[in-house]
Design a protein around this motif. Structure first.
Motif, PDB file in Angstrom:
ATOM      1  N   VAL A  19       4.997 -25.849 -30.579  1.00 13.35           N
ATOM      2  CA  VAL A  19       5.462 -24.998 -31.370  1.00 13.35           C
ATOM      3  C   VAL A  19       6.990 -24.693 -31.133  1.00 13.35           C
ATOM      4  O   VAL A  19       7.287 -24.853 -32.052  1.00 13.35           O
ATOM      5  N   ASP A  38      13.757 -27.587 -22.591  1.00 11.31           N
ATOM      6  CA  ASP A  38      13.068 -27.590 -22.003  1.00 11.31           C
ATOM      7  C   ASP A  38      13.070 -27.509 -20.728  1.00 11.31           C
ATOM      8  O   ASP A  38      13.928 -28.454 -20.224  1.00 11.31           O
ATOM      9  N   ARG A  39      12.132 -27.150 -20.255  1.00 13.62           N
ATOM     10  CA  ARG A  39      12.834 -26.522 -18.501  1.00 13.62           C
ATOM     11  C   ARG A  39      11.719 -28.217 -17.432  1.00 13.62           C
ATOM     12  O   ARG A  39      12.749 -28.466 -16.631  1.00 13.62           O
ATOM     13  N   LYS A  48      -5.207 -29.690 -24.290  1.00  7.83           N
ATOM     14  CA  LYS A  48      -5.619 -28.626 -24.098  1.00  7.83           C
ATOM     15  C   LYS A  48      -5.970 -28.007 -25.025  1.00  7.83           C
ATOM     16  O   LYS A  48      -7.070 -28.571 -26.072  1.00  7.83           O
ATOM     17  N   ALA A  49      -5.373 -27.636 -26.248  1.00  3.79           N
ATOM     18  CA  ALA A  49      -6.178 -28.003 -27.840  1.00  3.79           C
ATOM     19  C   ALA A  49      -6.826 -29.517 -28.216  1.00  3.79           C
ATOM     20  O   ALA A  49      -6.280 -29.964 -27.991  1.00  3.79           O
ATOM     21  N   LEU A  50      -7.472 -29.139 -28.251  1.00  8.61           N
ATOM     22  CA  LEU A  50      -8.345 -30.133 -29.598  1.00  8.61           C
ATOM     23  C   LEU A  50      -8.417 -30.049 -30.701  1.00  8.61           C
ATOM     24  O   LEU A  50      -8.970 -31.199 -31.454  1.00  8.61           O
ATOM     25  N   GLN A 109      -3.797 -32.333 -28.113  1.00  9.70           N
ATOM     26  CA  GLN A 109      -3.072 -32.020 -28.186  1.00  9.70           C
ATOM     27  C   GLN A 109      -2.177 -33.000 -27.810  1.00  9.70           C
ATOM     28  O   GLN A 109      -0.766 -32.413 -28.719  1.00  9.70           O
ATOM     29  N   VAL A 133      16.137 -22.175 -19.953  1.00 12.49           N
ATOM     30  CA  VAL A 133      17.136 -21.103 -19.929  1.00 12.49           C
ATOM     31  C   VAL A 133      16.489 -20.273 -18.772  1.00 12.49           C
ATOM     32  O   VAL A 133      15.444 -19.744 -18.766  1.00 12.49           O
ATOM     33  N   THR A 171      10.011 -17.216 -20.396  1.00 11.63           N
ATOM     34  CA  THR A 171      11.246 -16.810 -19.900  1.00 11.63           C
ATOM     35  C   THR A 171      11.854 -15.897 -21.440  1.00 11.63           C
ATOM     36  O   THR A 171      13.095 -14.733 -20.881  1.00 11.63           O
ATOM     37  N   ILE A 191     -13.893 -25.509 -16.733  1.00 13.60           N
ATOM     38  CA  ILE A 191     -13.475 -26.836 -18.241  1.00 13.60           C
ATOM     39  C   ILE A 191     -13.340 -28.341 -17.752  1.00 13.60           C
ATOM     40  O   ILE A 191     -12.878 -28.698 -16.649  1.00 13.60           O
ATOM     41  N   ASP A 291       3.021 -19.140 -27.865  1.00 14.57           N
ATOM     42  CA  ASP A 291       2.045 -18.638 -26.494  1.00 14.57           C
ATOM     43  C   ASP A 291       2.509 -17.187 -26.044  1.00 14.57           C
ATOM     44  O   ASP A 291       2.555 -16.757 -25.379  1.00 14.57           O
ATOM     45  N   GLY A 301     -11.127 -22.335 -30.351  1.00 14.02           N
ATOM     46  CA  GLY A 301      -9.869 -23.061 -30.751  1.00 14.02           C
ATOM     47  C   GLY A 301      -8.192 -22.705 -31.345  1.00 14.02           C
ATOM     48  O   GLY A 301      -8.534 -23.353 -32.606  1.00 14.02           O
ATOM     49  N   MET A 304      -3.058 -22.672 -29.818  1.00 14.10           N
ATOM     50  CA  MET A 304      -2.007 -23.401 -30.691  1.00 14.10           C
ATOM     51  C   MET A 304      -1.838 -23.797 -32.732  1.00 14.10           C
ATOM     52  O   MET A 304      -0.816 -23.531 -33.280  1.00 14.10           O
ATOM     53  N   ASN A 305      -3.128 -23.339 -32.448  1.00 14.57           N
ATOM     54  CA  ASN A 305      -3.102 -23.349 -34.475  1.00 14.57           C
ATOM     55  C   ASN A 305      -2.199 -22.309 -34.756  1.00 14.57           C
ATOM     56  O   ASN A 305      -1.562 -22.525 -36.163  1.00 14.57           O
TER      57      ASN A 305
HETATM   58  C1  LIG Z   1      -8.219 -25.101 -21.586  1.00 14.80           C
HETATM   59  C2  LIG Z   1      -7.424 -24.656 -22.997  1.00 14.80           C
HETATM   60  C3  LIG Z   1      -7.617 -25.013 -24.346  1.00 14.80           C
HETATM   61  C4  LIG Z   1      -7.670 -24.919 -25.353  1.00 14.80           C
HETATM   62  N1  LIG Z   1      -7.667 -25.424 -26.741  1.00 14.80           N
HETATM   63  C5  LIG Z   1      -7.086 -24.930 -27.870  1.00 14.80           C
HETATM   64  C6  LIG Z   1      -7.793 -25.646 -29.317  1.00 14.80           C
HETATM   65  O1  LIG Z   1      -8.878 -26.357 -29.397  1.00 14.80           O
HETATM   66  N2  LIG Z   1      -7.118 -25.422 -30.400  1.00 14.80           N
HETATM   67  C7  LIG Z   1      -6.097 -24.013 -30.717  1.00 14.80           C
HETATM   68  O2  LIG Z   1      -5.247 -24.460 -31.050  1.00 14.80           O
HETATM   69  N3  LIG Z   1      -5.482 -23.648 -29.431  1.00 14.80           N
HETATM   70  C8  LIG Z   1      -5.498 -24.632 -27.995  1.00 14.80           C
HETATM   71  N4  LIG Z   1      -5.056 -23.846 -26.869  1.00 14.80           N
HETATM   72  C9  LIG Z   1      -4.187 -23.436 -26.904  1.00 14.80           C
HETATM   73  C10 LIG Z   1      -3.061 -24.130 -26.734  1.00 14.80           C
HETATM   74  O3  LIG Z   1      -3.052 -24.838 -25.499  1.00 14.80           O
HETATM   75  C11 LIG Z   1      -1.872 -23.040 -26.499  1.00 14.80           C
HETATM   76  O4  LIG Z   1      -1.916 -22.130 -27.437  1.00 14.80           O
HETATM   77  C12 LIG Z   1      -0.128 -24.170 -26.594  1.00 14.80           C
HETATM   78  O5  LIG Z   1      -0.413 -24.863 -25.821  1.00 14.80           O
HETATM   79  C13 LIG Z   1       1.153 -23.147 -26.858  1.00 14.80           C
HETATM   80  O6  LIG Z   1       1.490 -23.770 -26.644  1.00 14.80           O
HETATM   81  P1  LIG Z   1       3.219 -23.278 -27.337  1.00 14.80           P
HETATM   82  O7  LIG Z   1       4.253 -24.277 -27.542  1.00 14.80           O
HETATM   83  O8  LIG Z   1       3.480 -21.858 -27.207  1.00 14.80           O
HETATM   84  O9  LIG Z   1       3.108 -23.350 -25.254  1.00 14.80           O
HETATM   85  P2  LIG Z   1       3.176 -24.135 -24.538  1.00 14.80           P
HETATM   86  O10 LIG Z   1       2.373 -25.514 -24.677  1.00 14.80           O
HETATM   87  O11 LIG Z   1       3.164 -23.266 -23.187  1.00 14.80           O
HETATM   88  O12 LIG Z   1       4.769 -25.077 -24.152  1.00 14.80           O
HETATM   89  C14 LIG Z   1       5.753 -24.005 -23.768  1.00 14.80           C
HETATM   90  C15 LIG Z   1       6.880 -25.227 -23.043  1.00 14.80           C
HETATM   91  O13 LIG Z   1       8.146 -24.116 -23.013  1.00 14.80           O
HETATM   92  C16 LIG Z   1       8.974 -24.851 -22.000  1.00 14.80           C
HETATM   93  N5  LIG Z   1       9.755 -23.091 -20.950  1.00 14.80           N
HETATM   94  C17 LIG Z   1       8.766 -22.509 -20.226  1.00 14.80           C
HETATM   95  N6  LIG Z   1       9.691 -21.739 -20.062  1.00 14.80           N
HETATM   96  C18 LIG Z   1      11.228 -22.676 -20.416  1.00 14.80           C
HETATM   97  C19 LIG Z   1      12.543 -22.382 -19.861  1.00 14.80           C
HETATM   98  N7  LIG Z   1      12.898 -20.743 -19.471  1.00 14.80           N
HETATM   99  N8  LIG Z   1      13.410 -22.954 -21.069  1.00 14.80           N
HETATM  100  C20 LIG Z   1      13.165 -23.971 -20.980  1.00 14.80           C
HETATM  101  N9  LIG Z   1      11.981 -24.274 -21.684  1.00 14.80           N
HETATM  102  C21 LIG Z   1      10.701 -22.979 -20.772  1.00 14.80           C
HETATM  103  C22 LIG Z   1       7.818 -25.584 -21.075  1.00 14.80           C
HETATM  104  O14 LIG Z   1       8.134 -26.493 -19.838  1.00 14.80           O
HETATM  105  C23 LIG Z   1       6.382 -25.871 -22.457  1.00 14.80           C
HETATM  106  O15 LIG Z   1       6.903 -27.644 -22.633  1.00 14.80           O
HETATM  107  C24 LIG Z   1      -5.792 -24.169 -25.888  1.00 14.80           C
HETATM  108  C25 LIG Z   1      -5.819 -23.443 -24.328  1.00 14.80           C
HETATM  109  C26 LIG Z   1      -6.058 -23.793 -23.307  1.00 14.80           C
HETATM  110  C27 LIG Z   1      -5.667 -23.665 -21.583  1.00 14.80           C
END
Ligand SMILES: Cc1cc2nc3c(=O)[nH]c(=O)nc-3n(C[C@H](O)[C@H](O)[C@H](O)COP(=O)(O)OP(=O)(O)OC[C@H]3O[C@@H](n4cnc5c(N)ncnc54)[C@H](O)[C@@H]3O)c2cc1C
Length: 543
Positions: A19, A38-39, A48-50, A109, A133, A171, A191, A291, A301, A304-305
């Motif tokens: 995202v 990114d930390r 995770k997301a497929l 993903q 952060v 955070t 899983i 998220d 799924g 992520m979408n």
């Molecule tokens: C088993 C499983 C299957 C899934 N299958 C699907 C699917 O098929 N389709 C789908 O759409 N979704 C799926 N998902 C969900 C998907 O993986 C998440 O929705 C997606 O990773 C969210 O992306 P994001 O960028 O919001 O967060 P994240 O991927 O969690 O990324 C957050 C980032 O922020 C960084 N961060 C955290 N705190 C800080 C801070 N204080 N300072 C700086 N950086 C920080 C982290 O290091 C990380 O890199 C699945 C999830 C799981 C667990």
């Protein structure tokens, strides 16, 4: 917080998951000065997301990168659900969707992240890794984030806006004091990414159920299969207990109607699905996306979408406000539009998860009957396909303009893609015309009335251009004819196949304002320049 503030960025993106990478890439391609922190020092290697759904692919198309996705994944035209140990499965079919992408794209993903990271670096933006952060400040015209490096040094980053894309344990969300309301769902999910010796139809998600629970199998490229299972007799563990291949094999044996041998696991875990959401996704100059704002079961799924669509929804708005091309109140629509979508998707995935995890035999029987009699009906199939793919997501509930006649698209509706003709090109699609920054203004004219209205159309286009400048790019679409674009002040397209008129509900003198994310901002009929300028006013600033 202490220490000197550095130079001001326009946007600081916290988190470089899918995202954050999407938000930063969309901002960078619009020329916005963006920093991404990114930390973690390396990217998460778990896939995770497929699944990348059709609406997400359309958003990528609008950003010019959908081909990269399609090239690396494979299309699954639907999913199968077996609600008895024997018998034909019930399918949800995506083939009838009106989109260039009538399927789910199966793509791990980490590859989605790779494509987005490559695009971001092509704009000269590097993710600042190992930078966490730890504190935030709000000021009248900017924000400050304290960012701590692994060696303990702190930097104060100033930015006009900040987007928290820092995942489920955000955070930014905590520092903004936004409760993550909801709960963890009851069932423990198993899983596994494994090899499986089963003749799955390669491109379908197969869901199998029995009185022991359910197993979902999704093959992905490279001969691996994602196994996702809820086993009612394996609920006495915690999510931190290691899962073994033998346990997963026994669960699959108990639920699947025939033997499926699992080998070579690359990922095995237990997982408790959340169902949580924040009440607000914007606090002044701080925004949350992905998220960090919503977490739900991986069934269907969607996680992520949803997040990628959040990023697309917010980025163009921030870019236009930062360039003084749109009023700051446009930013309010991010919360209005996306929060309602999050709630509806969360409820939908919760319901689906609960339906799969019913333990009561009478309810299981009712579920089977209902699925066979209701899900197979064409209108229900269309509805399910629209929801699963994200194609039916619309923002009617938050639209800023007046409603239109029934046959036409309403403000807030998704605009379907359409093929057009233009001189000196083999073909062009509507979505390609929306890739450039700013809104697309489309005036539609029929050949029989064009001669009489030619001057009025040119006047409308000139009026809008003078008032809003580069915020609005005008186009004229005609049903047939050869028209000189220099005379009209805008490129002229021919709606050869009639797609544009049919899909948008266009008539002679229809005027549409299309958003960069492919939704309809405003629509009115009439060629008076003042009327057009007024209809666009909620979306644009005069230049
Ligand atoms: C088993 C499983 C299957 C899934 N299958 C699907 C699917 O098929 N389709 C789908 O759409 N979704 C799926 N998902 C969900 C998907 O993986 C998440 O929705 C997606 O990773 C969210 O992306 P994001 O960028 O919001 O967060 P994240 O991927 O969690 O990324 C957050 C980032 O922020 C960084 N961060 C955290 N705190 C800080 C801070 N204080 N300072 C700086 N950086 C920080 C982290 O290091 C990380 O890199 C699945 C999830 C799981 C667990």
């Amino acid at each position: 917080m202490s220490g000197a503030d550095g130079l001001m960025s326009e946007v600081l993106v916290v988190g470089a998951g899918p995202v954050g990478l999407m938000a930063a890439g969309e901002l960078a391609r619009r020329g916005i000065a963006v920093r991404v922190v990114d930390r973690e020092t390396t990217r998460d290697s778990l896939s995770k997301a497929l699944v990348v759904h059709a609406r997400t692919l359309e958003i990528m198309d609008l950003g010019g990168i959908s081909d990269e996705f399609v090239k690396r994944g494979y299309p699954a035209p639907g999913l199968d659900v077996s609600l008895q140990r024997r018998g034909r499965p019930v399918s949800v079919n995506l083939r009838t969707l009106d989109t260039r992408f009538p399927y789910m794209l199966v793509l791990p993903q980490r590859q989605t992240e790779e494509i987005l990271a490559e695009r971001l670096s092509s704009y000269g933006v590097t993710v600042e890794r190992g930078s966490e952060v730890v504190a935030l400040e709000q000021h009248p015209d900017h924000v400050v984030a304290a960012v701590r490096a692994k060696d303990g040094r702190e930097e104060r980053i100033r930015a006009r806006y900040l987007i928290g894309c820092d995942g489920a344990h955000s955070t930014v969300r905590r520092l903004l004091d936004l409760p993550f309301e909801g709960k963890q769902l009851d069932s423990l999910v198993l899983i596994g990414d494994v090899k499986a010796d089963v003749d799955l139809v390669r491109s379908r998600i197969t869901n199998l159920t029995s009185s022991r629970g359910f197993v979902s199998l999704l093959p992905f490229l490279g001969d691996h299969v994602r196994v996702f299972a809820v086993d009612f007799s394996r609920q006495n563990h915690t999510r931190n207990d290691a899962l073994t291949l033998e346990e997963l094999q026994e669960t699959v044996n108990a639920i699947a109607p025939s033997k499926i041998t699992l080998t070579e696991p690359s990922w095995l875990t237990r997982y408790v699905a959340p169902s949580r959401q924040v009440r607000r996704i914007r606090v002044d100059r701080f925004f949350l996306a992905g998220d960090a704002t919503h977490a739900h079961s991986p069934a269907a799924g969607q996680g992520m979408n949803m997040g990628l669509q959040d990023a697309a929804n917010l980025s163009w708005k921030l870019a236009m406000v930062l360039r003084s091309q749109a009023p700051t109140r446009l930013l309010d629509t991010y919360d209005l539009e996306r929060h309602a979508v999050h709630t509806s998707v969360r409820h939908g995935t919760d319901q689906m998860f609960r339906a799969f995890t019913l333990t009561n035999p009478a309810l299981q029987l009712a579920r089977g009957i209902l699925t066979r009699t209701v899900v197979t009906r064409a209108p229900v199939q269309r509805r399910l396909a629209g929801r699963l793919s994200g194609i039916s997501i619309n923002y009617r509930h938050a639209h800023l303009g007046e409603r239109r006649r029934r046959a036409a698209l309403q403000p807030g509706d998704r605009v379907p893609d359409a093929d057009l003709w233009i001189a000196h090109r083999a073909s062009i699609r509507l979505y390609e015309l929306l890739r450039d920054p700013g809104y697309g203004l489309f005036v539609f004219a029929t050949a029989d009335r064009l001669a009489a209205d030619r001057r009025h159309i040119a006047g409308l286009i000139a009026g809008v251009t003078q008032t809003y400048g580069p915020a609005v790019r005008p186009h004229l679409v005609v049903d047939e004819g050869v028209i000189d674009p220099t005379e009209m002040g805008a490129p002229v397209y021919v709606d050869v196949a009639g797609h544009f008129a049919r899909k948008l509900g266009a008539r002679h003198a229809s005027v549409f304002l299309l958003r960069p994310d492919g939704y309809l901002a405003a629509h009115h009929t009439g060629l008076a320049p003042d009327q057009a300028v007024a209809a666009l006013a909620p979306w644009c600033l005069q230049h």
